[in-house]
Write an enzyme that holds these catalytic residues in place. Sequence first.
Site, PDB file in Angstrom:
ATOM      1  N   ASP A  25     -10.004 -11.078  -2.782  1.00 34.53           N
ATOM      2  CA  ASP A  25      -9.579 -10.479  -4.054  1.00 34.53           C
ATOM      3  C   ASP A  25      -9.606 -11.537  -5.159  1.00 34.53           C
ATOM      4  O   ASP A  25      -8.572 -12.083  -5.535  1.00 34.53           O
ATOM      5  CB  ASP A  25      -8.160  -9.919  -3.841  1.00 34.53           C
ATOM      6  N   THR A  55      -2.948  -2.808 -13.424  1.00 31.51           N
ATOM      7  CA  THR A  55      -1.752  -1.959 -13.526  1.00 31.51           C
ATOM      8  C   THR A  55      -0.653  -2.625 -14.344  1.00 31.51           C
ATOM      9  O   THR A  55       0.304  -1.985 -14.741  1.00 31.51           O
ATOM     10  CB  THR A  55      -1.211  -1.596 -12.120  1.00 31.51           C
ATOM     11  N   ARG A  67       4.518  -7.254   0.425  1.00 34.50           N
ATOM     12  CA  ARG A  67       5.895  -7.539   0.814  1.00 34.50           C
ATOM     13  C   ARG A  67       6.556  -6.573   1.794  1.00 34.50           C
ATOM     14  O   ARG A  67       7.353  -7.041   2.622  1.00 34.50           O
ATOM     15  CB  ARG A  67       6.746  -7.728  -0.451  1.00 34.50           C
TER      16      ARG A  67
HETATM   17  O1  C5P Z   1       3.804  -7.163  -2.183  1.00 33.95           O
HETATM   18  P1  C5P Z   1       3.020  -5.995  -2.695  1.00 33.95           P
HETATM   19  O2  C5P Z   1       2.893  -4.866  -1.684  1.00 33.95           O
HETATM   20  O3  C5P Z   1       3.514  -5.520  -4.059  1.00 33.95           O
HETATM   21  O4  C5P Z   1       1.555  -6.584  -2.873  1.00 33.95           O
HETATM   22  C1  C5P Z   1       0.520  -5.854  -3.472  1.00 33.95           C
HETATM   23  C2  C5P Z   1      -0.709  -6.695  -3.523  1.00 33.95           C
HETATM   24  O5  C5P Z   1      -1.720  -5.986  -4.242  1.00 33.95           O
HETATM   25  C3  C5P Z   1      -0.550  -8.032  -4.252  1.00 33.95           C
HETATM   26  O6  C5P Z   1      -1.462  -8.954  -3.640  1.00 33.95           O
HETATM   27  C4  C5P Z   1      -0.982  -7.715  -5.667  1.00 33.95           C
HETATM   28  O7  C5P Z   1      -1.492  -8.832  -6.343  1.00 33.95           O
HETATM   29  C5  C5P Z   1      -2.087  -6.700  -5.408  1.00 33.95           C
HETATM   30  N1  C5P Z   1      -2.375  -5.805  -6.530  1.00 33.95           N
HETATM   31  C6  C5P Z   1      -1.430  -4.976  -7.095  1.00 33.95           C
HETATM   32  N2  C5P Z   1      -1.770  -4.141  -8.138  1.00 33.95           N
HETATM   33  C7  C5P Z   1      -3.027  -4.137  -8.597  1.00 33.95           C
HETATM   34  C8  C5P Z   1      -3.997  -4.973  -8.036  1.00 33.95           C
HETATM   35  C9  C5P Z   1      -3.637  -5.804  -6.992  1.00 33.95           C
HETATM   36  O8  C5P Z   1      -0.289  -4.953  -6.661  1.00 33.95           O
HETATM   37  N3  C5P Z   1      -3.342  -3.304  -9.564  1.00 33.95           N
END
Ligand code: C5P
Length: 232
Positions: free
Chosen positions: A59, A119, A211
């Site tokens: 990513d 987002t 998380r």
């Molecule tokens: O910990 P969590 O479940 O919130 O992690 C979501 C992952 O997806 C993180 O690596 C975050 O950077 C990524 N992400 C996100 N929203 C986006 C793009 C990527 O939460 N629009």
Amino acid sequence: MGKDVIIALDFENREKTLSFLDRFTEEKPFVKIGMELYYAEGPAIVREIKARGHKIFLDLKLHDIPNTVKKSMAVLSGLDIDMCNLHAAGTKAMMEAALEGLTRPDGTRPMLIAVTQLTSTSQERMQEDLLIREPLDQVVMHYAKCAADAGLDGVVCSPLEAGKVHETCGSSFVTVTPGVRFAGGDVGDQVRITTPEKAKEIGSDYIVVGRPITASEDPVAAYRRCVAEFVG
Ligand code: C5P
């Protein structure tokens, strides 16, 4: 397209990442390596995790002139990753160049998906800072359509947008959706969230979960719960 759960390996170094992965003795989850870990450890961490048998979504969200992105994608493709991404804002020409660069001499390539609007970008900031006047949801769908026209495999989007993306770009156009939380779980900094079960119902193809798994006392159990709810 096979549905799968992708674990976001948002760790700061190799040691923490590998000790997390060591807990998975029976399954080899699909994992996401983001900028933090990649910038800390470089391509070696990608090779090492790949050698352990995991599928990898790298990513790094590329966004530059087409020639630079094409050449960089060729390097990433050589790492034997399974999925990578770029910003649709780089234009169709950049996305087409990326696909070319990504395609290996034998014709195979990793999946390529696009970020539409992050987002973290609100309607207001998009209008004021980026001077984009259309409603955010229309902009997201337009960027998704551009990615599909350029030949990409899908987009990263909110699970709440996955159904609309499929309506706009076709059912085989892949939706990769973060922002997943268990019912009653800790939301953290995510705003537009959904459960694995709901993401399945809406039609997400892949959910990216950080998380709720990585910060869990029992990550393997949390991962299995995600798979049970999302894949069934
Ligand atoms: O910990 P969590 O479940 O919130 O992690 C979501 C992952 O997806 C993180 O690596 C975050 O950077 C990524 N992400 C996100 N929203 C986006 C793009 C990527 O939460 N629009």
